[in-house]
Design a protein around this motif. Structure first.
Motif, short mmCIF file in Angstrom:
data_model
loop_
_atom_site.label_atom_id
_atom_site.label_comp_id
_atom_site.label_asym_id
_atom_site.label_seq_id
_atom_site.Cartn_x
_atom_site.Cartn_y
_atom_site.Cartn_z
N GLY A 47 41.94 36.11 41.91
CA GLY A 47 41.41 37.18 42.75
C GLY A 47 40.24 37.90 42.12
N LEU A 48 40.33 38.17 40.83
CA LEU A 48 39.21 38.80 40.14
C LEU A 48 37.95 37.95 40.22
N ALA A 49 38.12 36.67 39.96
CA ALA A 49 36.97 35.76 40.00
C ALA A 49 36.33 35.74 41.38
N GLU A 50 37.14 35.95 42.41
CA GLU A 50 36.63 35.95 43.78
C GLU A 50 36.11 37.32 44.21
N GLY A 51 36.19 38.31 43.30
CA GLY A 51 35.69 39.64 43.62
C GLY A 51 36.64 40.48 44.44
N ASP A 52 37.94 40.21 44.35
CA ASP A 52 38.95 40.95 45.11
C ASP A 52 39.25 42.27 44.40
N GLU A 53 38.83 43.37 44.99
CA GLU A 53 39.03 44.68 44.36
C GLU A 53 40.50 45.06 44.30
N ALA A 54 41.31 44.54 45.22
CA ALA A 54 42.75 44.81 45.17
C ALA A 54 43.36 44.25 43.89
N CYS A 55 42.85 43.11 43.45
CA CYS A 55 43.34 42.52 42.19
C CYS A 55 42.92 43.38 41.01
N LEU A 56 41.72 43.93 41.07
CA LEU A 56 41.31 44.84 40.00
C LEU A 56 42.22 46.06 39.97
N ALA A 57 42.57 46.60 41.14
CA ALA A 57 43.48 47.74 41.21
C ALA A 57 44.83 47.38 40.61
N ALA A 58 45.30 46.16 40.88
CA ALA A 58 46.59 45.73 40.33
C ALA A 58 46.52 45.59 38.82
N VAL A 59 45.41 45.06 38.34
CA VAL A 59 45.22 44.91 36.89
C VAL A 59 45.19 46.29 36.22
N TYR A 60 44.48 47.22 36.83
CA TYR A 60 44.41 48.57 36.29
C TYR A 60 45.80 49.20 36.29
N HIS A 61 46.52 49.07 37.38
CA HIS A 61 47.85 49.65 37.48
C HIS A 61 48.78 49.10 36.39
N ARG A 62 48.63 47.83 36.09
CA ARG A 62 49.55 47.18 35.17
C ARG A 62 49.23 47.47 33.71
N TRP A 63 47.93 47.56 33.36
CA TRP A 63 47.57 47.63 31.93
C TRP A 63 46.80 48.88 31.51
N SER A 64 46.49 49.79 32.42
CA SER A 64 45.70 50.96 32.02
C SER A 64 46.44 51.84 31.02
N ALA A 65 47.77 51.96 31.17
CA ALA A 65 48.53 52.81 30.23
C ALA A 65 48.46 52.24 28.82
N LEU A 66 48.53 50.92 28.70
CA LEU A 66 48.42 50.28 27.39
C LEU A 66 47.06 50.54 26.77
N VAL A 67 46.01 50.36 27.57
CA VAL A 67 44.65 50.57 27.07
C VAL A 67 44.46 52.02 26.64
N HIS A 68 44.94 52.94 27.47
CA HIS A 68 44.77 54.36 27.15
C HIS A 68 45.51 54.72 25.86
N ALA A 69 46.71 54.17 25.68
CA ALA A 69 47.48 54.45 24.47
C ALA A 69 46.74 53.92 23.23
N LEU A 70 46.17 52.74 23.32
CA LEU A 70 45.40 52.19 22.20
C LEU A 70 44.21 53.08 21.87
N VAL A 100 36.65 50.11 29.85
CA VAL A 100 37.35 48.84 29.66
C VAL A 100 37.51 48.12 30.99
N PHE A 101 37.98 48.82 32.00
CA PHE A 101 38.24 48.15 33.27
C PHE A 101 36.95 47.89 34.05
N LEU A 102 35.91 48.64 33.76
CA LEU A 102 34.60 48.26 34.26
C LEU A 102 34.16 46.96 33.60
N GLY A 103 34.46 46.84 32.28
CA GLY A 103 34.17 45.60 31.57
C GLY A 103 34.99 44.43 32.10
N VAL A 104 36.24 44.70 32.47
CA VAL A 104 37.08 43.66 33.07
C VAL A 104 36.44 43.14 34.35
N TRP A 105 35.97 44.06 35.18
CA TRP A 105 35.37 43.67 36.46
C TRP A 105 34.07 42.90 36.24
#
Length: 205
Positions: free
Chosen positions: A20-43, A61-66
């Protein structure tokens, strides 16, 4: 109660997220952020010691992911590891920027240098906003704040500050030296909450 977005509710697998990310699906980016943003913020908080700076890094970071989504290869490792790798680079960039600010303050404090201490090719707002505006300067005693504000924002030398304030030159130098020391320590260690801020945060829980 409003149902969560389908991308989050269905808990898509990493392969689906990567596709989904490769296809530019923003919903997938939202899911990725929801799943891993707490980990990134803690680091970021652990490395930087500053929750607000960590929030900025997390967004980067998540701008870099996108932006780098086409570079992710599932066969090379889990998505979490890829995201953590991006986070480490962004954290390193933030620490490097902090070091540059410390170097600037060191040059400002050097003997005989005007407190304005910036190079002609450096935009004043870009330098000053990063170095002075915010928690570190606001936390200084009033006299030190006044000296450094006159120095950085109005480009006054210590002699000119003494003339402006009516203070002895030795007093101006003392305030400048102590203020710069506090700023260097604040930039090195990261801003700390004042007792009033801490009390307000606790009450807001």
């Amino acid at each position: 109660m409003t149902a969560p977005p389908a991308a989050v509710q269905d808990s898509p697998g990493e392969e689906e997220l990567a596709r989904g990310l490769a296809e530019g699906d923003e919903a997938c980016l939202a899911a990725v952020y929801h799943r891993w943003s707490a980990l990134v913020h803690a680091l970021a908080v652990r490395s930087l010691g500053d929750a607000r700076e960590a929030e900025d890094v997390t967004q980067q970071v998540f701008l870099g992911v996108w932006r780098g989504r086409h570079g992710y290869r599932p066969e090379r490792g889990a998505m979490a590891g890829w995201i953590v790798g991006i986070a480490r680079r962004k954290i390193a960039d933030a620490l490097s920027a902090r070091t540059r600010r410390l170097d600037l303050l060191t040059s400002v404090a050097s003997a005989g240098a005007p407190l304005a201490g910036r190079h002609a090719d450096e935009p004043s707002e870009a330098v000053l906003d990063r170095v002075l505006v915010g928690h570190a300067l606001a936390g200084l005693p009033p006299a030190q704040q006044r000296v450094l504000r006159l120095a950085f924002f109005e480009d006054l030398t210590q002699t000119q500050i003494a003339e402006r304030t009516g203070w002895p030159l030795g007093t101006v130098k003392s305030h400048a030296r102590r203020g710069l020391h506090q700023l260097r320590r604040g930039l090195r260690d990261g801003p700390r909450e004042s007792p009033r801020e801490e009390e307000s945060r606790v009450r807001g829980r």
